[in-house]
Design a protein around this motif. Structure first.
Motif, PDB file in Angstrom:
ATOM      1  N   LYS A   1       0.829  -1.212   0.000  1.00 53.44           N
ATOM      2  CA  LYS A   1       0.000   0.000   0.000  1.00 53.44           C
ATOM      3  C   LYS A   1       0.859   1.256   0.000  1.00 53.44           C
ATOM      4  O   LYS A   1       0.614   2.191  -0.767  1.00 53.44           O
ATOM      5  N   GLN A   2       1.875   1.303   0.862  1.00 57.36           N
ATOM      6  CA  GLN A   2       2.698   2.507   0.962  1.00 57.36           C
ATOM      7  C   GLN A   2       3.539   2.723  -0.291  1.00 57.36           C
ATOM      8  O   GLN A   2       3.659   3.850  -0.775  1.00 57.36           O
ATOM      9  N   ALA A   3       4.105   1.655  -0.835  1.00 61.95           N
ATOM     10  CA  ALA A   3       4.925   1.805  -2.041  1.00 61.95           C
ATOM     11  C   ALA A   3       4.077   2.324  -3.200  1.00 61.95           C
ATOM     12  O   ALA A   3       4.504   3.226  -3.927  1.00 61.95           O
ATOM     13  N   TYR A   4       2.864   1.782  -3.376  1.00 64.02           N
ATOM     14  CA  TYR A   4       1.992   2.282  -4.447  1.00 64.02           C
ATOM     15  C   TYR A   4       1.524   3.712  -4.169  1.00 64.02           C
ATOM     16  O   TYR A   4       1.364   4.502  -5.097  1.00 64.02           O
TER      17      TYR A   4
ATOM     18  N   ARG B   1      -3.045  -4.219  -5.111  1.00 65.58           N
ATOM     19  CA  ARG B   1      -2.495  -3.559  -6.299  1.00 65.58           C
ATOM     20  C   ARG B   1      -3.642  -3.005  -7.148  1.00 65.58           C
ATOM     21  O   ARG B   1      -3.611  -1.849  -7.566  1.00 65.58           O
ATOM     22  N   ALA B   2      -4.654  -3.822  -7.401  1.00 59.43           N
ATOM     23  CA  ALA B   2      -5.808  -3.379  -8.191  1.00 59.43           C
ATOM     24  C   ALA B   2      -6.498  -2.200  -7.506  1.00 59.43           C
ATOM     25  O   ALA B   2      -6.909  -1.238  -8.172  1.00 59.43           O
ATOM     26  N   GLU B   3      -6.607  -2.261  -6.186  1.00 60.02           N
ATOM     27  CA  GLU B   3      -7.221  -1.163  -5.431  1.00 60.02           C
ATOM     28  C   GLU B   3      -6.428   0.136  -5.623  1.00 60.02           C
ATOM     29  O   GLU B   3      -7.003   1.206  -5.840  1.00 60.02           O
TER      30      GLU B   3
ATOM     31  N   ASP C   1      -8.402  -3.258 -12.215  1.00 57.78           N
ATOM     32  CA  ASP C   1      -7.386  -4.186 -12.707  1.00 57.78           C
ATOM     33  C   ASP C   1      -6.477  -3.467 -13.697  1.00 57.78           C
ATOM     34  O   ASP C   1      -6.915  -3.118 -14.797  1.00 57.78           O
ATOM     35  N   PRO C   2      -5.212  -3.228 -13.335  1.00 52.19           N
ATOM     36  CA  PRO C   2      -4.342  -2.474 -14.244  1.00 52.19           C
ATOM     37  C   PRO C   2      -4.017  -3.266 -15.510  1.00 52.19           C
ATOM     38  O   PRO C   2      -3.701  -4.448 -15.448  1.00 52.19           O
ATOM     39  N   GLN C   3      -4.110  -2.597 -16.621  1.00 52.86           N
ATOM     40  CA  GLN C   3      -3.797  -3.208 -17.916  1.00 52.86           C
ATOM     41  C   GLN C   3      -2.380  -2.780 -18.300  1.00 52.86           C
ATOM     42  O   GLN C   3      -2.180  -1.920 -19.161  1.00 52.86           O
ATOM     43  N   ILE C   4      -1.416  -3.356 -17.609  1.00 58.41           N
ATOM     44  CA  ILE C   4      -0.011  -2.988 -17.790  1.00 58.41           C
ATOM     45  C   ILE C   4       0.845  -4.243 -17.803  1.00 58.41           C
ATOM     46  O   ILE C   4       0.406  -5.306 -17.369  1.00 58.41           O
ATOM     47  N   SER C   5       2.055  -4.105 -18.295  1.00 57.30           N
ATOM     48  CA  SER C   5       2.989  -5.229 -18.198  1.00 57.30           C
ATOM     49  C   SER C   5       3.627  -5.198 -16.814  1.00 57.30           C
ATOM     50  O   SER C   5       3.726  -4.145 -16.179  1.00 57.30           O
TER      51      SER C   5
END
Length: 138
Positions: free
Chosen positions: A52-55, A96-98, A103-107
């Motif tokens: 959470k903190q890193a994002y 991560r999705a939150e 849902d991230p559409q990334i590599s």
């Protein structure tokens, strides 16, 4: 003619490393870890708190460029215990999705490392973002 370069140095490690660099429509973020604005580790021993903190730090750096999490196109996540991370995958990828607002559409690349800059850090997240209009992110 070389592309213009914009460097942001606002985080707790600004004296030794830039938070990010924008060249044209691409923003390269330095690895973000679980620290607050003073460089204190948040969530020592707690991978969910560190995710959470890193994002949150990723989001803050992007905002410095006028960008958002939706502009991220690639990320590399460095972890010190890949089995522990994957063992909590549903929970951690849900966080991560939150943080991405869906849902991230990334590599993505997930890599195990022996250690990060502090023994208390369990992960580091490095991202690349693209903005449609370079003027809007600068």
């Amino acid at each position: 003619m070389p592309a213009s370069r914009r460097v942001v140095r606002e985080g707790p490690f600004r004296k030794i490393i830039a938070d990010g660099v924008q060249v044209g429509d691409t923003i390269y973020l330095s690895g973000q870890v679980s620290v607050d604005g003073e460089g204190r580790t948040i969530g020592a021993g707690d991978i969910a708190a560190q995710v959470k903190q890193a994002y949150a730090n990723v989001r803050t750096v992007l905002e410095s460029f006028g960008a958002t999490m939706a502009d991220v196109v690639d990320e590399t996540v460095f972890v010190t215990d890949i089995d522990g991370f994957l063992g909590r995958g549903d929970e951690l990828f849900g966080l991560r999705a939150e943080m991405f607002g869906g849902d991230p559409q990334i590599s993505q690349t997930l890599v195990q490392v022996a250690r990060l800059g502090s023994a208390d850090w369990l992960l580091e997240i490095k991202c690349i973002a693209r903005v449609a209009d370079a003027a809007q992110a600068g």
